[in-house]
Design an enzyme around this catalytic site. Structure first.
Site, PDB file in Angstrom:
ATOM      1  N   CYS A  62       0.816  -1.208   0.000  1.00 45.95           N
ATOM      2  CA  CYS A  62       0.000   0.000   0.000  1.00 45.95           C
ATOM      3  C   CYS A  62       0.855   1.266   0.000  1.00 45.95           C
ATOM      4  CB  CYS A  62      -0.984  -0.003   1.151  1.00 45.95           C
ATOM      5  SG  CYS A  62      -0.227  -0.303   2.724  1.00 45.95           S
ATOM      6  N   ASN A  63       2.155   1.112   0.319  1.00 42.71           N
ATOM      7  CA  ASN A  63       2.996   2.299   0.343  1.00 42.71           C
ATOM      8  C   ASN A  63       3.975   2.402  -0.814  1.00 42.71           C
ATOM      9  OD1 ASN A  63       2.005   3.639   2.533  1.00 42.71           O
ATOM     10  ND2 ASN A  63       3.206   2.435   3.978  1.00 42.71           N
ATOM     11  N   GLN A 132       5.907  -8.933   3.069  1.00 42.80           N
ATOM     12  CA  GLN A 132       5.354  -8.529   1.772  1.00 42.80           C
ATOM     13  C   GLN A 132       6.361  -8.747   0.652  1.00 42.80           C
ATOM     14  OE1 GLN A 132       4.369  -4.607   3.066  1.00 42.80           O
ATOM     15  NE2 GLN A 132       2.201  -5.049   3.321  1.00 42.80           N
ATOM     16  N   GLY A 203     -15.226  -1.502  19.484  1.00 47.57           N
ATOM     17  CA  GLY A 203     -14.553  -0.541  18.621  1.00 47.57           C
ATOM     18  C   GLY A 203     -13.287  -1.176  18.124  1.00 47.57           C
TER      19      GLY A 203
END
Lengths: 433, 273
Positions: A62-63, A132, A203
């Site tokens: 994602c980066n 990754q 949450g």
């Protein structure tokens, strides 16, 4: 001197890295360029199919989106990569061209080491990147787009990452809310082993914190929610016990860690309640983690003895400090990387045909010289001419032995790079020592 | 004799330096060298004390100088024992400099021991002195742990996780170590007092003389007794316990020095200077 003349024909290919990351591209752009696993696989094959690209790996997280390749023609390879990315992601080259960086040679090696070691990450030291990159590398090996050079480079990078993680403190300090909470808990309780935890409200962040606590093996778990049903659900998830919202006050007597994140506009736990509870629990310390905004736990509670209240801002403060620490440690990591870039460069330069043949011949020459000398010493009756004849004979042996391998290594074509054979030769004859 | 004392001071000083460096640089080797140097100093000190004991035939507590040196030895010994048991390394930054301080002060005092009487050979007296001094050393460490506790608690409470947060251990460990120090100190003090009482009976014919030193020792004993009793019944732990162990030690210091300097009594002789 013949070899030197040949050098140009057998010039080493270049390691090239082209990509964009969180520092050069906005999140919108990164989203637009990011590759899914299947997309990455087809793109890899397309890239590998191109004649100037010998080896290629594609990373997409994602980066960052990066293409690491080995090519004899740098500019053509870069253009091809750009064109293919643009085609597969249906984005015009202009839209991402400015965000791209291109590293060649040592710079590319250093960059890949930094990425795998998590020195180039948005959060320095975060551990996911290694997994990754390993995944992307595995994908490339499965369809055989990575070869001798990139295999070696990636293996070296994984080793560097491991070394940096063990020798520096880049992964030491908690940089997420839940880790920070656990670190604080340890400073208060020593071990979290038998501590009882109460989770108030649900949450994402509270549940994440809870999961971290569970991984650190805490004691009994209680869950309380306004709607009892939701509470039961969470209790089942964490293998705990659901209690009614009204029971919280009594529960304060027995629990040691309280994580709260309800949507309530008022305080859920007041100072008086805790004061009473503290007396009943005979001053055993109690630790409140308040993740809710607006807050659930009265901050005045922090002033009572043996109670500690940390709200979300406090925890963020802790994290900011830890990030500073990590950045300091990253400097040590850079030094380790410098060392390894030099080592890799050394291996890489030797992967050249000429130097391999020269090294091979030197090795055989050395052996022959030592052995002939030994033999001639015990044969005193021979004349100097006889000795010379024997020496000539050994040289002829070496020449004949080396003739075919030399021809083979030199018979290099564009689509049949001899890097694998060179690597094997170097290993077989231990030429790198 | 003198060479051993000097060597001991040297060992203690280098050890203290090691521990202070450990505090700043957090290198394991600093703490290790601090520990072994303290052991060396302790052995050296023991040799000096043993030599003095054999030479004079009396327990070396005949003036303030000798008493202080014996106390420093007790502090080093008790710290080493606790370090071995609890691995609370950081306490060294309190204990090692304390031994240095006591030794340096003591070595500056005049060396004219009280002329020997048979008094100093009694088993009960030796028992009394050693128990009380080792107990005092344990209380000194309890005070040190208490200070560390307050520092660590302050940094957690104020959310100002500066220099000490990383370097100090958990509150729980500090609290339980402090409590153990107090229990050990209290047990030894009680035994020492009993020894003293028995000795007093054999010399003066009375168990209790209302001597100022006796009264103040009684007060010290009561403070620690209250601390332990409150912890057991009311759960006084953490901050309160830490503060009380510091107050207790302050009273103990007054009993040790103040009484002799400000008030009169039969202990004055042994600690004169």
């Amino acid at each position: 001197m013949k070899e030197v003349k040949d050098k140009k024909d057998f010039a080493l290919p270049e390691i090239v890295l082209i990509g964009l990351n969180h520092k050069t591209a906005s999140v919108e752009l990164r989203e637009c360029i990011a590759f899914s696993e299947e997309e990455a696989a087809t793109t890899l094959e397309a890239l590998h199919g191109h004649p100037v690209i010998r080896e290629v790996i594609l990373f997409s997280t994602c980066n960052r989106v990066e293409v690491l390749l080995v090519s004899d023609n740098r500019s053509e390879a870069v253009e091809t990569a750009k064109r293919l990315i643009s085609e597969y992601k249906t984005a015009p080259i202009d839209s991402f061209d400015d965000a791209l960086y291109i590293h060649v040679g040592d710079k590319a090696i250093r960059h890949i080491f930094r990425v795998v070691s998590s020195l180039d990450s948005m959060m320095v030291g975060e551990p996911q990147i290694l997994g990754q990159i390993k995944g992307a590398y595995r994908a490339a090996t499965e369809i055989k787009t990575s070869g001798v050079i990139l295999n070696r480079l990636l293996h070296r990078a994984f080793a560097v990452a491991k070394r940096i993680r063990t020798e520096t403190g880049i992964g030491d300090h908690a940089v997420s809310i839940s880790y920070a909470a656990i670190e604080l808990g340890r400073k208060i309780f020593g071990t979290l082993g038998e501590k009882k935890v109460l989770l108030i409200g649900a949450g994402e962040m509270a549940e994440l914190a809870m999961e971290h606590l569970l991984r650190n093996s805490v004691g009994e778990i209680f869950v309380s929610n306004r709607t009892f049903e939701r509470g039961l659900e969470l209790a089942r998830k964490f293998n705990g016990q659901a209690i009614q919202f009204e029971e919280i006050e009594n529960c304060l007597q027995c629990v040691d860690i309280i994580i709260s994140s309800t949507g309530s506009p008022d305080f859920i736990i007041t100072r008086d309640q805790v004061k009473k509870a503290i007396r009943k629990r005979r001053n055993c310390p109690i630790f409140f983690i308040d993740i809710a905004v607006p807050r659930d736990i009265d901050p005045k509670i922090n002033r009572l003895t043996n109670t500690y209240v940390y709200d979300i801002d406090d925890l963020k403060g802790v994290i900011d400090e830890n990030i500073k620490d990590r950045n300091r440690e990253a400097v040590k990591g850079e030094r380790i990387i410098d060392e390894n870039v030099i080592q890799f460069r050394h291996w890489y330069n030797n992967l050249d045909v000429v130097s391999t043949i020269v090294a091979l011949r030197n090795k055989l020459d050395d052996i022959a010289r030592v052995e002939t000398k030994k033999t001639l010493q015990s044969l005193n009756h021979l004349s100097e001419t006889d000795c010379e004849t024997i020496r000539r004979m050994t040289n002829a042996f070496i020449k004949k032995i080396l003739h075919d391998p030399t021809l083979f290594l030199k018979s290099h074509t564009k689509h049949d790079p001899k890097t694998i054979c060179l690597d094997v030769t170097r290993k077989l004859f231990k030429l790198d020592e | 004799m003198e060479i051993f004392i000097n060597l001991t001071i040297l060992f203690y000083t280098v050890s203290a330096t090691g521990y202070v460096s450990y505090l700043f640089f957090q290198k394991k080797s600093f703490h290790k060298s601090g520990y072994y140097l303290l052991v060396a100093g302790f052995v050296c000190h023991f040799t000096a004390l043993g030599y003095g004991f054999i030479e004079s035939g009396h327990l070396p507590v005949r003036d303030l100088r000798e008493t202080l040196m014996l106390t420093a030895w007790a502090v080093a010994g008790v710290f080493l024992a606790f370090q071995y048991k609890f691995k609370l390394r950081i306490l060294g930054i309190f204990a090692a400099p304390l031994t240095v301080l006591i030794m340096v002060v003591a070595s500056q005092l005049p060396n004219d021991p009280l002329q020997a009487e048979s008094l100093f050979n009694s088993f009960w007296l030796i028992f009394h002195v050693l128990s009380v001094l080792i107990g005092d050393a344990a209380f000194a460490l309890a005070c040190g742990v208490g200070i560390l506790y307050l520092v660590q608690e302050h940094s957690i409470k104020t959310k100002n996780r500066g220099f000490f947060f990383k370097r100090l251990p958990s509150l729980e460990l500090l609290d339980s170590t402090g409590y153990t120090c107090i229990i050990v100190g209290f047990t030894l003090l009680t035994m020492g007092l009993i020894g003293g009482i028995v000795f007093a009976k054999s010399i003066w014919g009375r168990f209790w003389n209302w001597d100022p030193k006796e009264v103040w020792t009684g007060i010290t004993w009561l403070v620690y007794a209250v601390l332990i009793q409150q912890r057991l019944t009311m759960g006084w732990r953490g901050r309160k316990a830490a503060i009380l162990s510091i107050i207790g030690f302050a009273i103990l210091l007054f009993t040790f020095f103040g009484v002799n300097f400000l008030l009169q009594g039969h202990h004055g002789e042994f600690t004169k200077f």
